[in-house]
Motif scaffolding. Structure first.
Motif, short mmCIF file in Angstrom:
data_model
loop_
_atom_site.label_atom_id
_atom_site.label_comp_id
_atom_site.label_asym_id
_atom_site.label_seq_id
_atom_site.Cartn_x
_atom_site.Cartn_y
_atom_site.Cartn_z
N ASN A 278 0.81 -1.22 -0.01
CA ASN A 278 0.02 0.12 0.01
C ASN A 278 0.86 1.07 -0.04
OD1 ASN A 278 -2.41 -1.37 0.02
ND2 ASN A 278 -2.47 -1.36 2.09
N LEU B 136 -0.81 4.32 -1.84
CA LEU B 136 -2.25 4.41 -1.39
C LEU B 136 -2.28 4.73 0.00
CD1 LEU B 136 -3.53 0.91 -3.04
CD2 LEU B 136 -4.38 3.19 -3.27
N ASP B 137 -1.10 4.60 0.71
CA ASP B 137 -0.75 4.96 2.10
C ASP B 137 0.66 5.62 2.18
OD1 ASP B 137 -1.46 5.00 4.69
OD2 ASP B 137 -1.10 2.74 5.10
N ALA C 140 -3.00 10.50 -5.85
CA ALA C 140 -3.85 9.77 -6.79
C ALA C 140 -3.23 9.96 -8.11
CB ALA C 140 -5.11 10.53 -6.74
#
Ligand SMILES: Nc1ncnc2c1ncn2[C@@H]1O[C@H](COP(=O)(O)OP(=O)(O)OP(=O)(O)O)[C@@H](O)[C@H]1O
Ligand SMILES: [Mg+2]
Lengths: 243, 402
Positions: free
Chosen positions: A63, A68-69, A92
């Motif tokens: 992740n 995403l993290d 993003a």
């Protein structure tokens, strides 16, 4: 919207450089340290496999690698970008332009055709329709499913679905492809097909790959195997050493 | 991007066609109800104002009796006489015309057919006061009026029912026990505001009606038409004063007659229809609101159901506002489709109902546009909460969801 041009991650010697990365869930007495200081670099064009017992922090690391993290502490450089300094939308954009994802559960839109599933990431890049179509067809051809482009995901077998998911991940020609247990839901024959496909993409298109797997057979396709135990890298095997 | 988002929304809606249909039912009914109500209300208002014109503008009616409305007490109040008409004509200025009127129900017979109608006995002034026009023949003459000759003018309904294709002018018509000659045919006026057929009428000289039908010299009603621009209130005051004198009413006694202004009646009536329209509109607006809550509900369900899809979109690089837009557009497309369906339904319903209750159907672009935009606005309003919830999802969490 922050412009993609402001995220300049076009090239560097390493795709990924993790330095002293930790990730802690919760805080105080109930804090859980899923990653406890991970140093890792992935070279351009490299294929690494990540192994380790359940709960060792593999998905947590993926992740973070996938933006995403973000790490609780430590630094993550993606090419020349300090990922931990980016906000949600910037990350993003980084994913949109440089990363491809293949999930264990495929995550295709069930009632949507294979072609449209593959086109999806290009939609967010604002590519014109014709270019999207052409690129999606090329990606489907690369995974050997051009003939199935009009079938909906629900009509495809598990192995086919995962190939569509791979096509979707590579259609943007990402710098790094992240696959968290891509063969976890497949039988061994389908699994080795997928692994051969990933190897080919890695060799021929130069896409760097980080893949989590539980199966040593699958890990053997990688250039390097990273073993995680309790949120730390316990061992790194080069392919030459493995056999 | 927006266009593909709209296409995407259509696809998502079509995928759950039945559920989408049920969801927008509230909006469809709300919009249909609002637009139908307002359209019919407009028709009713138009029809009332047409009635004002057909009654004749600036018309006062003088009726015997103490009070109007419920508990009306006409007993003991003497009727008017023909002399009252002359007195009004002489003593009050600013008048166009004054006509006496007695009305009675009567059965008409022509050849083998008979027909029940209202017979009015009056003077020639009646036709000018009531804005009556002739289609054929003439009205009764001054001489016929004075002599009480059996000459009558009939309305369109009477002609249709009794004469069919036959030319009525010159024909003989039996009214109760006596026979009279049809001298003229009135142009059709249609229904009155109260819903009665104004063309179901026979008009004859006052004296004829008194002698042959009522058998008395009483005049039931005085019709007073004002000149254009005359002040109705002043004339009303003068009329009251004059009639009190003529009827010898003491200063401490109540009037035993009433003066009504038809314009005031018409205004009161159109005011009533306007209030009705507003009330019904409010009821319909509530149903629109309920429809909006339905949309919010279904969008929340949709967001929950599609959590993984949202997670995937976010993971592959969709920005928050792009996901927000996707769900917002979906809600707006859904509610707009509902609004559109509502407009279609309203058109069908209002055309049919307008025919049924006999008011004109008037297309009101403004209310159609407002209702549609309101429906779309409801999509924005009630779609934004679920859309924001979708956009704020954590992709990791969302992808893990089963
Ligand atoms: N959001 C979270 N909140 C709290 N704890 C979490 C969260 N996500 C993961 N963990 C914990 O962190 C540890 C590492 O989880 P992770 O998913 O990275 O393991 P993994 O190596 O991928 O395991 P598996 O092989 O089962 O997939 C686990 O003990 C897990 O319970
Ligand atoms: Mg995992």
């Amino acid at each position: 919207m922050p412009s993609p041009a402001r995220i300049d991650a076009s090239s560097a010697a390493h795709v990924v450089q993790l330095v002293g990365v930790t990730r802690t869930y919760g805080s105080g007495a109930s804090a859980f340290h899923a990653l406890r200081g991970v140093d890792l670099t992935i070279d351009e064009g490299e294929f690494i496999a990540i192994m380790g017992p359940s709960g060792s922090g593999k998905s947590t690391m993926m992740n973070i690698l996938g933006c995403l993290d973000v790490p609780t502490s430590g630094t993550y450089r993606f090419r020349d970008v300090r990922v931990e300094t980016l906000d949600r939308n910037r990350r993003a954009l980084l994913r949109r332009h440089f990363l491809g994802f293949v999930f264990q559960g495929f995550n295709l839109l069930a009632r949507t055709s294979a072609l449209e599933n593959v086109e999806l990431p290009l939609l967010y890049r604002g590519e014109p329709r014709e270019k999207r179509r052409a690129a999606a067809r090329a990606a489907l051809e690369a995974v050997g499913l051009l003939a199935w482009q009009q079938h909906t995901a629900a009509e495809l077998s598990g192995g086919q679905q995962q190939r569509v998911a791979i096509a979707r991940a590579i259609v943007t020609r990402p710098a790094l492809l992240l696959a968290d247990e891509p063969t976890g839901n497949l039988d061994s024959e389908r699994s080795s097909e997928i692994m051969q496909l990933l190897t080919t993409l890695n060799r021929e298109q130069g896409i760097s790959i980080a893949m989590v797997t539980h199966e040593p057979d699958m890990a053997d396709y990688a250039d390097r195997i990273v073993h995680l135990v309790d949120g730390r890298i316990a061992d790194v095997q080069r392919r030459a050493e493995a056999s | 991007m927006l266009w593909s988002t709209i296409l995407l929304a259509f696809r998502a809606i079509r995928r759950n066609a039945v559920r989408s249909l049920l969801t927008v039912l509230g909006i469809v009914i709300g919009v249909a109800a609002v637009v139908t109500m307002v359209t019919l209300g407009n028709g009713a208002t138009r029809s009332v104002s047409e009635q004002i014109a057909s009654l004749g503008s600036n018309l006062l009616m003088v009726l015997p009796g103490k009070r109007l409305g419920p508990g009306r007490d006409s007993a003991g109040a003497p009727a008017f006489k023909i002399a009252d008409v002359a007195a009004i004509e002489v003593q009050i200025g600013a008048l166009k015309a004054v006509a006496p009127s007695v009305t009675t129900g009567a059965t008409l017979v022509h050849e083998a057919k008979n027909w029940a109608t209202t017979v009015t006995g009056t003077s020639r002034a009646y036709f000018a006061i009531g804005n009556w026009k002739l289609v054929a023949g003439r009205v009764f003459s001054d001489a016929e009026e004075k002599a009480g000759k059996a000459a009558c003018v009939i309305g369109e309904t009477v002609r249709r029912e009794l004469f069919g294709r036959e030319d009525p002018v010159g024909a003989r018509l039996r009214v109760k026990q006596f026979s009279c000659t049809v001298v003229g045919l009135l142009r059709a006026k249609g229904q009155s505001a109260m819903g009665n057929d104004q063309d179901n009428t026979v008009v004859m000289p006052l004296r004829t009606a008194q002698r042959r039908l009522t058998g008395s010299r009483d005049v039931g009603l005085l019709l007073v038409s004002l000149r254009d621009g005359a002040a109705s209130e002043r004339v009303q005051d003068q009329l009251v004063q004059l009639m009190r004198e003529r009827r010898r009413i003491a200063d401490n006694e109540e009037d035993d007659f009433n003066v009504l202004d038809t314009r005031q009646i018409a205004q009161a009536m159109s005011g009533t229809t306007r209030i009705m329209t507003m009330l019904l509109g409010a009821v319909a607006a509530v149903s629109l609101l309920v429809g909006g809550i339905g949309i919010m509900n279904i969008m929340l369900v949709s967001v929950t159901e599609r959590t993984r899809e949202i997670g995937l979109r976010l993971a592959i690089g969709a920005l928050e506002h792009e996901v927000l837009l996707q769900f917002l557009v979906e809600a707006v497309v859904l509610s707009s489709l509902g609004g559109l369906a509502g407009l279609v339904l309203a058109t069908i319903a209002s055309v049919a109902l307008a025919r049924l209750i006999q008011v004109p159907w008037i297309f009101d672009l403004q209310i159609n546009a407002i209702a549609f935009l309101f429906a779309a606005g409801i999509g924005v309003l009630f779609g934004s909460f679920p859309a924001r919830r979708a956009a704020r999802l954590d992709p990791i969490e969302a992808l893990r969801r089963e």
